[in-house]
Design a protein around this motif. Structure first.
Motif, mmCIF file in Angstrom:
data_model
loop_
_atom_site.group_PDB
_atom_site.id
_atom_site.type_symbol
_atom_site.label_atom_id
_atom_site.label_comp_id
_atom_site.label_asym_id
_atom_site.label_seq_id
_atom_site.Cartn_x
_atom_site.Cartn_y
_atom_site.Cartn_z
ATOM 1 N N PRO A 251 -17.750 3.736 -4.592
ATOM 2 C CA PRO A 251 -16.553 4.573 -4.442
ATOM 3 C C PRO A 251 -16.718 5.536 -3.269
ATOM 4 N N GLY A 255 -20.659 8.363 -5.814
ATOM 5 C CA GLY A 255 -21.295 7.143 -6.317
ATOM 6 C C GLY A 255 -22.762 7.372 -6.648
ATOM 7 N N GLY A 256 -23.360 8.366 -5.990
ATOM 8 C CA GLY A 256 -24.724 8.756 -6.322
ATOM 9 C C GLY A 256 -25.762 7.679 -6.084
ATOM 10 N N ILE A 257 -26.771 7.700 -6.911
ATOM 11 C CA ILE A 257 -27.968 6.908 -6.676
ATOM 12 C C ILE A 257 -27.748 5.417 -6.888
ATOM 13 N N VAL A 258 -26.822 5.041 -7.753
ATOM 14 C CA VAL A 258 -26.754 3.634 -8.164
ATOM 15 C C VAL A 258 -26.159 2.708 -7.109
ATOM 16 N N MET A 317 -35.140 -2.832 -6.112
ATOM 17 C CA MET A 317 -34.317 -2.363 -7.225
ATOM 18 C C MET A 317 -32.869 -2.744 -6.961
ATOM 19 N N PRO A 318 -32.203 -3.317 -7.964
ATOM 20 C CA PRO A 318 -30.824 -3.756 -7.727
ATOM 21 C C PRO A 318 -29.871 -2.564 -7.641
ATOM 22 N N SER A 319 -28.760 -2.726 -6.925
ATOM 23 C CA SER A 319 -27.703 -1.720 -7.010
ATOM 24 C C SER A 319 -26.876 -2.068 -8.233
ATOM 25 N N MET A 320 -25.905 -1.243 -8.564
ATOM 26 C CA MET A 320 -25.118 -1.527 -9.760
ATOM 27 C C MET A 320 -24.177 -2.704 -9.551
ATOM 28 N N TYR A 321 -23.962 -3.091 -8.306
ATOM 29 C CA TYR A 321 -23.028 -4.182 -8.044
ATOM 30 C C TYR A 321 -23.770 -5.509 -7.995
ATOM 31 N N VAL B 2 -26.057 -2.149 -16.405
ATOM 32 C CA VAL B 2 -26.499 -2.449 -15.053
ATOM 33 C C VAL B 2 -26.570 -1.157 -14.246
ATOM 34 N N SER B 6 -30.023 0.614 -12.354
ATOM 35 C CA SER B 6 -30.266 0.981 -10.963
ATOM 36 C C SER B 6 -30.323 2.499 -10.789
ATOM 37 N N TYR B 50 -22.432 9.911 -14.454
ATOM 38 C CA TYR B 50 -21.344 8.926 -14.428
ATOM 39 C C TYR B 50 -20.532 8.904 -15.716
#
Ligand SMILES: Cc1cc2nc3c(=O)[nH]c(=O)nc-3n(C[C@H](O)[C@H](O)[C@H](O)COP(=O)(O)OP(=O)(O)OC[C@H]3O[C@@H](n4cnc5c(N)ncnc54)[C@H](O)[C@@H]3O)c2cc1C
Ligand code: SF4
Ligand code: SF4
Lengths: 465, 350
Positions: A251, A255-258, A317-321, B2, B6, B50
């Motif tokens: 966004p 959106g911060g850390i994720v 490390m994965p992002s949230m998407y 998810v 992260s 969040y």
């Protein structure tokens, strides 16, 4: 409703870490304190609510920190990241005072994680807040309430009135209504101006429209500009900001850390024309993390794509998407909206340039390319094992560097070098004094906590006895 | 989830996050496991940047509570009874009243004269109201069935969350101590977020009081059975005998604990809660509260003419409790223990 018409000993502007450290310290010194926070209660705490840790000097292992981290080590690290753009006196004050900050935070109700291995392996230098920055802010606000500090949310300070080096009052809009707030002393802890896209456009032009602001939408730098316009001495490069490459699907704000993506060293990164433009494996990731925001910002359309194959998927490390997956490079290009032939060509050329080597994700290995420009100097492996994976990247702005100059008592300095009598600054808005360039994890909260407490100590002296 | 994976800011709160981090994607069994590993302290709701009104609207405790409610229905044995978890409050209260009525009618019809006759609390007084065969027979049948159903539930859960028959003794011991000490409810050292951002230990203490109270009552019943069948001493027992003491302390513990938990719940911020779960929660708490209250009342008035009715009442409540056992919130104890066991098994050895 908080009474804004009273005369307070201390007015604190902002509602993040620096603001609350100042408010609590001043209140504990006996002052009456009013905090004006632009955000509503649910979004209070500025960028501080997105943080995770604080860098703290310590001479022995503690419950939250392993080994030791001396003043000398801390200072060397700071010199290294800033390339010398720092005020040694203020920096050393900060470093030394962090030895006490963790304990102080705990007395204010904050909790820390016991030192653990973690994913970032920073437990020697950084203390991690249990639950992150929002939990820390919750603890501070509870303490503030208990101490009788008045807090008004949805209260934006528009300007301060400076006369002869002394601040007279503050013009604010509270719950939509204008109000003049009077106080014997004022602490400005309103963060940077990274959420002010208009201001960013002054330096970046239209590109600024494609920037993503990682933190609070309320850090618009209104007071920073207002103070500089009234002759306060600036510090830090106005054009610079801390920017990293983040998932383009994030966004616009908060959106911060994720949204972060740590995949670049294990990928190739291409621009909207599917061409590579920078050595993805130049150095270990923590050292290169913060250059990629700027690199992407300087590409046309401010977009880039990280491309890798399934060999690399589990290395970061994965992002949230979700990753965008495809069984061929052509299909991946199609899904990402890139020219299929162009991406195929880039990957083919890259693969042909990869030299044999022993891959090691944890250190600077010897997997590199030869004969292409730009090269990839580490972690270069052939991209050939489906599924192929792509992530879109955009520049994500963390904070800006421009701030106001302060002295060792957090007093704001005028351009003529004179300190203001009753105006103080703490946090991001003065971080440029210490962090003129670069970044290291946990320094933002360290500066905010230390100077917040100094500003609280100094304004506490304005208390009517 | 998810998003959490992260973010990981909450990893210090509880076992859920480290367990989550060991996975990149989540099967439905993984979700059941994680859901039952959560003890609903809500720390991660108030700490989440969040959480609503943020556009990600993350509410992990609520998501996990919903999943937990699903696991109760999903692993229930026999399967067709899954529906009772949907209207658990209604189900349990219906069952309770039915059981009470049944015991009363039974008592009245078997020994009509005994029900209201005052008698001194001497050995055999209880059986004068309700014949021994009836009491012991019904009790062992319901108890046996409840154990079977719970064991089947455990098996279903264990299989679905990854199976594996072999568990090391070390994990077993670890899980055993986790269960008995309710270690995780401590949430580190700061407790739960019940109402707002402030942490409190109230929920932990109340739960402990209820849990140990329940265990003491159970111990009381077991010692009583031992007295009767091995030592040949028949109830009721003297005030300072072991079964009565255990039952008294346990009953008080349960009263305080269940009342405390209900109080915490009434005050709680509804935002991170799952509505579906509340009826389960209250039903079990009410049952336990009633069981303890009728038990204590029976003790106080066992020399009076009310004894017969109270005994029937108490036994009715107990009967319904055991009947409902595999179909009430009680199963959380089973799945939570299983989740802790899985957790102990998959945690890397230090
Ligand atoms: C995603 C992310 C992660 C980060 N992680 C870390 C980390 O782990 N460790 C670390 O040290 N640093 C980290 N940082 C940097 C850190 O957030 C900042 O250095 C620090 O929070 C600055 O604190 P502050 O109190 O000065 O500003 P902020 O926390 O941004 O607070 C500014 C406050 O001022 C208010 N405000 C602004 N203008 C006005 C006005 N005109 N009137 C009234 N109120 C106003 C805002 O609403 C806000 O509450 C991170 C930043 C981001 C974006
Ligand atoms: S609950 Fe929120 S803060 Fe906690 S780990 Fe998940 S996303 Fe992060
Ligand atoms: S509610 Fe508490 S126990 Fe449950 S996941 Fe969140 S922090 Fe863990």
């Amino acid at each position: 409703m908080t009474n804004l018409n009273e005369l307070y000993d201390v007015l604190v502007i902002g509602g993040g870490n620096a603001a609350l450290c100042a408010a609590i310290t001043a209140r504990q010194a006996g002052a009456s304190v009013l905090v004006l926070e632009h955000a509503p209660r649910e979004f209070r705490g500025g960028n501080s609510r997105h943080t995770r840790n604080l860098r703290a000097m310590h001479l022995q292992p503690t419950a939250t920190l392993t080994e030791s981290y001396s003043e000398a080590d801390y200072w060397t690290d700071l010199l290294d990241v800033t390339g010398g753009k720092t005020d040694e006196h203020l920096a050393r004050i900060t470093i030394r005072d962090t030895t006490d900050v963790v304990r102080w935070m705990e007395t204010q109700g904050a909790h820390f994680q016991p030192s653990l291995s973690g994913t970032l392996n920073l437990s020697r230098t950084n203390a991690f807040f249990l639950g992150g920055g929002k939990a820390l802010m919750n603890a501070y606000y509870l303490t503030a309430e208990r101490l009788g500090i008045k807090v008004a949310y949805n209260a934006e300070v528009k300007s301060l009135r400076l006369v002869d080096g002394a601040v007279q009052d503050a013009i604010a809009v509270s719950e939509g209504a204008p109000v003049t707030v009077r106080a014997r002393s004022i602490v400005v802890a309103s963060g940077g101006f990274q959420a002010n896209v208009e201001w960013l456009r002054e330096y970046w032009g239209d590109a600024a429209d494609n920037f993503i602001i990682r933190g609070t939408p309320f850090a618009k730098g209104l007071l920073l500009r207002n103070l500089l316009d009234q002759g306060v001495a600036p510090i830090g490069d106005p054009k610079q900001c801390h920017a990293v490459a983040i998932d383009a699907r994030a966004p616009k704000f908060d959106g911060g850390i994720v949204t972060r993506l740590d995949c670049i060293p294990f990928s190739i990164v291409v621009d909207h024309e599917a061409r590579r433009f920078y050595d993805e494996g130049e150095d270990i990731w923590p050292k290169r993390y913060a250059i990629w925001g700027r690199l992407v910002a300087m590409r046309p359309k401010q977009i880039a794509y990280a491309i890798m194959d399934s060999k690399s998927e589990e290395l970061f490390m994965p992002s949230m998407y979700p990753a965008i997956r495809a069984n061929s490079i052509r299909e991946l290009a199609h899904k990402l909206g890139l020219d299929e032939n162009a991406l195929e060509k880039t990957v083919r050329e890259f693969n042909a340039a990869v030299q044999p080597g022993t891959f090691n994700s944890g250190s600077l290995d010897d997997c590199r390319t030869a004969g292409i420009n730009p090269p990839k100097t580490h972690w270069a492996r052939v991209i050939d094992t489906p599924p192929f994976i792509g992530y879109p990247l955009r520049p994500g702005i963390t904070f800006t560097y421009l701030g106001v100059k302060v002295d060792e008592n957090a007093r704001v300095l005028m351009s003529n070098g004179q300190p203001c009598a009753n105006l103080f600054a703490a946090g991001e808005i003065m971080a440029g004094n210490i962090l003129g360039e670069g970044y290291m994890a946990g320094i933002g909260m360290a500066i905010g906590s230390v100077f917040g407490r100094i500003a609280g100590r100094e304004t506490g002296k304005f208390a009517r006895n | 989830m998810v998003i959490c994976n992260s973010c990981r800011y909450c990893e210090g709160f509880c076992a859920v996050f480290p367990a989550m981090e060991m996975r990149r994607s989540f099967s439905s069994g993984d979700l059941s496991y994680l859901a039952n590993l959560c003890h609903d302290c809500r720390g991660c709701y108030y700490a989440c940047q969040y959480a609503p009104p943020h556009e990600f609207a993350l509410n992990l405790p609520q998501t996990l509570a919903r999943l937990r409610a699903d696991t109760y229905a999903e692993y229930v044995w026999p399967r067709p009874l899954a529906a009772v978890f949907q209207r658990n409050g209604t189900f349990v209260s219906l069952l309770t009243s039915l059981a009470i009525a049944l015991v009363l009618i039974l008592a009245a019809s078997l020994r009509p004269s005994a029900l209201f006759t005052p008698r001194p609390a001497e050995p055999g007084a209880f059986y004068a109201v309700i014949p021994e065969v009836a009491m012991v027979g019904v009790a062992s049948m319901t108890f046996g069935f409840a154990m079977l159903a719970l064991a089947m539930g455990f098996r279903n859960f264990w299989r679905d969350t990854g199976g594996g028959p072999v568990v090391q003794t070390r994990s077993l011991l670890q899980a055993f101590s986790d269960v008995l000490t309710l270690r995780n409810l401590g949430g580190g050292e700061h407790g739960c977020n019940n109402r707002d951002e402030a942490f409190s230990q109230a929920r932990r203490y109340a739960h402990q009081s209820m849990f140990y109270g329940f265990m003491l009552c159970f111990a009381s019943t077991c010692t009583a059975a031992f007295y009767e069948h091995v030592l040949g001493l028949v109830a009721p027992y003297r005030l300072f005998s072991l079964p009565v003491l255990l039952g008294m302390v346990g009953g008080l513990g349960m009263l305080l604990g269940t009342a405390g938990l209900m109080w915490v719940k009434v005050q709680a911020d509804p935002a991170p809660a799952a509505k579906a779960m509340l009826s389960n929660d209250y039903a079990l708490l009410a049952q336990l509260f009633l069981a303890a209250a009728t038990g204590l009342l029976l003790l106080i008035s066992r020399d009076t003419r009310m004894m017969g009715v109270l005994l029937a009442l108490h036994l009715g409540v107990i009967l319904s409790f055991f009947l409902a056992l595999p179909y009430s919130k009680f199963v959380h104890g089973i799945y939570r223990s299983a989740a802790l066991l899985r957790n102990a098994a998959e945690r890397p050895t230090k």
